[in-house]
Write a protein that holds these residues in place. Structure first.
Motif, PDB file in Angstrom:
ATOM      1  N   PHE A   1       0.899  -1.296  -0.004  1.00 63.04           N
ATOM      2  CA  PHE A   1       0.041   0.016   0.161  1.00 63.04           C
ATOM      3  C   PHE A   1       0.915   1.257   0.016  1.00 63.04           C
ATOM      4  CE2 PHE A   1      -3.279  -2.868   1.980  1.00 63.04           C
ATOM      5  CZ  PHE A   1      -4.029  -2.924   0.965  1.00 63.04           C
ATOM      6  N   GLU A   2       2.006   1.239   0.575  1.00 63.37           N
ATOM      7  CA  GLU A   2       2.843   2.528   0.805  1.00 63.37           C
ATOM      8  C   GLU A   2       3.722   2.514  -0.237  1.00 63.37           C
ATOM      9  OE1 GLU A   2       4.402   2.929   4.808  1.00 63.37           O
ATOM     10  OE2 GLU A   2       2.456   3.172   5.828  1.00 63.37           O
ATOM     11  N   LYS A   3       4.407   1.433  -0.680  1.00 62.24           N
ATOM     12  CA  LYS A   3       5.460   1.660  -1.601  1.00 62.24           C
ATOM     13  C   LYS A   3       4.900   0.931  -2.980  1.00 62.24           C
ATOM     14  CE  LYS A   3       9.254   0.841   1.398  1.00 62.24           C
ATOM     15  NZ  LYS A   3      10.632   0.124   1.918  1.00 62.24           N
ATOM     16  N   LYS A   4       3.781   0.705  -2.870  1.00 64.64           N
ATOM     17  CA  LYS A   4       3.003   0.226  -4.473  1.00 64.64           C
ATOM     18  C   LYS A   4       3.922  -1.041  -4.865  1.00 64.64           C
ATOM     19  CE  LYS A   4       0.266   3.700  -3.707  1.00 64.64           C
ATOM     20  NZ  LYS A   4      -0.982   3.309  -3.021  1.00 64.64           N
ATOM     21  N   ILE A   5       4.349  -1.661  -4.157  1.00 63.59           N
ATOM     22  CA  ILE A   5       4.942  -3.033  -4.797  1.00 63.59           C
ATOM     23  C   ILE A   5       3.912  -4.153  -4.791  1.00 63.59           C
ATOM     24  CG2 ILE A   5       6.554  -4.932  -4.270  1.00 63.59           C
ATOM     25  CD1 ILE A   5       8.252  -2.895  -2.566  1.00 63.59           C
ATOM     26  N   LYS A   6       3.969  -4.897  -5.850  1.00 62.30           N
ATOM     27  CA  LYS A   6       2.800  -5.733  -6.403  1.00 62.30           C
ATOM     28  C   LYS A   6       3.005  -7.030  -5.568  1.00 62.30           C
ATOM     29  CE  LYS A   6       2.483  -3.870 -10.806  1.00 62.30           C
ATOM     30  NZ  LYS A   6       2.700  -4.067 -12.273  1.00 62.30           N
TER      31      LYS A   6
END
Length: 365
Positions: free
Chosen positions: A219-224
């Motif tokens: 959610f914070e780093k947008k890592i899938k």
């Protein structure tokens, strides 16, 4: 095998073409070799699967992952991929590999054959990955990632978390972000060689923290980051998360190299053999019907407010930890403060008393 007609909403065939592998990873769920189907048998199986999916109501609901062992050691792999590509995308299909045998020629073939994704296993940064997978494997994995992305193929990284690589999760997450790919986060299951290093299983608090940190990264780093169906107990803390419950008995058929069928590769219960039983017979077998019957799962789970969401957690983890697929997920922090002792007599007993056993752990009902 009684054929009571049920139709799966989705169906995924995890096809283990071989158990041969060029690596010997410390935590691998396999530990031995079996006979393998020949070319004629393999093509017959694929034809039967395509036909059955059509009967089940549409091939758009189906998918196949070709894996091993190491699938690129199977000579017939590209023949099967060619056959799939000629079906005009009637279903999706991908490869699960360790990545170390990939080269430009192979990746170009995968591109031409319209493979939907390539999943490569990675266990951390260079030092930790090579400790688990073997010296030099990290560089080969990164080289394979570069090749796959250069051909605009979909890449997935598979990460199996344990005490050896726990602290390398951020490193692998950054690699996933670099290649703009999904990171598939899995728990280690005490099966095969993984059972020999059961002391490296994360504690309940560690696993719970891993899931939380992974969600923060997402959610914070947008890592899938994706979670496997064995991670449904995370819904205990995050009930709004969209995580599927255990798929064993529902949307997955695992085909072993010799034709034997398991409900899941990590749930090694032989249901039948694809050379003797149809896919419909397998899906409607007593074993699959039992796995779909959540009323069999222990009362301690069914009395929980979150049971409808997690459905008792991972059946493969319960089976391999307690030798019973109706037992609770040993990582359920509602039942256990720490991983319960793998009591040998209890684990091997067929008619154990859960209430008595839990009472002995200090938890009771």
């Amino acid at each position: 095998m009684k054929n009571k007609i049920n139709f799966p909403k989705i169906i995924h065939l995890q096809w283990h073409l071989t158990e041969r592998c060029n690596l010997s990873c410390k935590h691998c769920y396999q530990s031995s070799l079996t006979e393998e189907l020949n070319e004629k048998e393999l093509l017959s199986v694929l034809d039967n699967f395509v036909r059955q999916v059509g009967i089940w109501g549409g091939t758009r609901r189906a998918s196949i992952s070709f894996t091993g062992g190491e699938p690129f050691l199977k000579d017939e792999l590209f023949l099967l991929l060619e056959k799939c590509s000629n079906l005009n995308k009637k279903f999706s299909y991908g490869i699960l590999t360790n990545g170390t045998l990939l080269d430009e020629k192979k990746v170009d073939k995968l591109k031409r054959l319209k493979v939907d994704y390539v999943q490569i296993s990675i266990e951390g940064g260079r030092r930790v990955n090579d400790q688990i997978r073997g010296a030099g494997s990290f560089k080969k994995i990164i080289d394979a990632c570069e090749l796959i992305k250069s051909r605009n193929l979909n890449l997935i990284l598979g990460f199996t978390v344990n005490k050896i690589n726990l602290n390398d999760l951020p490193i692998v997450a950054e690699i996933a972000r670099k290649y703009d790919c999904v990171l598939s986060l899995k728990r280690m299951v005490p099966l095969g060689r993984g059972n020999d290093m059961a002391e490296k299983l994360l504690s309940i608090s560690q696993m719970r923290d891993v899931w939380k940190r992974a969600l923060i990264m997402r959610f914070e780093k947008k890592i899938k980051i994706s979670f496997g169906c064995e991670s449904a107990i995370i819904l205990r803390d995050f009930p709004e998360e969209r995580i599927s419950t255990c798929n064993a008995g529902y949307g997955i058929i695992t085909l072993m190299p010799n034709g034997n069928i398991y409900p899941c590769r990590k749930l090694p219960i032989t249901v039948g053999n694809v050379m003797e039983n149809s896919f419909s017979e397998i899906y409607n077998s007593k074993t699959y019907q039992k796995l779909r019957n959540t009323g069999r799962i222990c009362k301690n789970c069914q009395s929980c407010d979150y049971f409808k969401k997690c459905q008792g957690g991972s059946r493969c983890m319960a089976f391999n930890y307690f030798n019973n697929d109706t037992a609770p997920d040993p990582y359920c922090w509602s039942l256990f403060k720490k991983l319960p002792s793998e009591d040998k007599e209890w684990k091997e007993g067929e008619n154990y008393n859960l209430k008595k056993w839990w009472a002995n752990t200090g938890w009771g009902d």
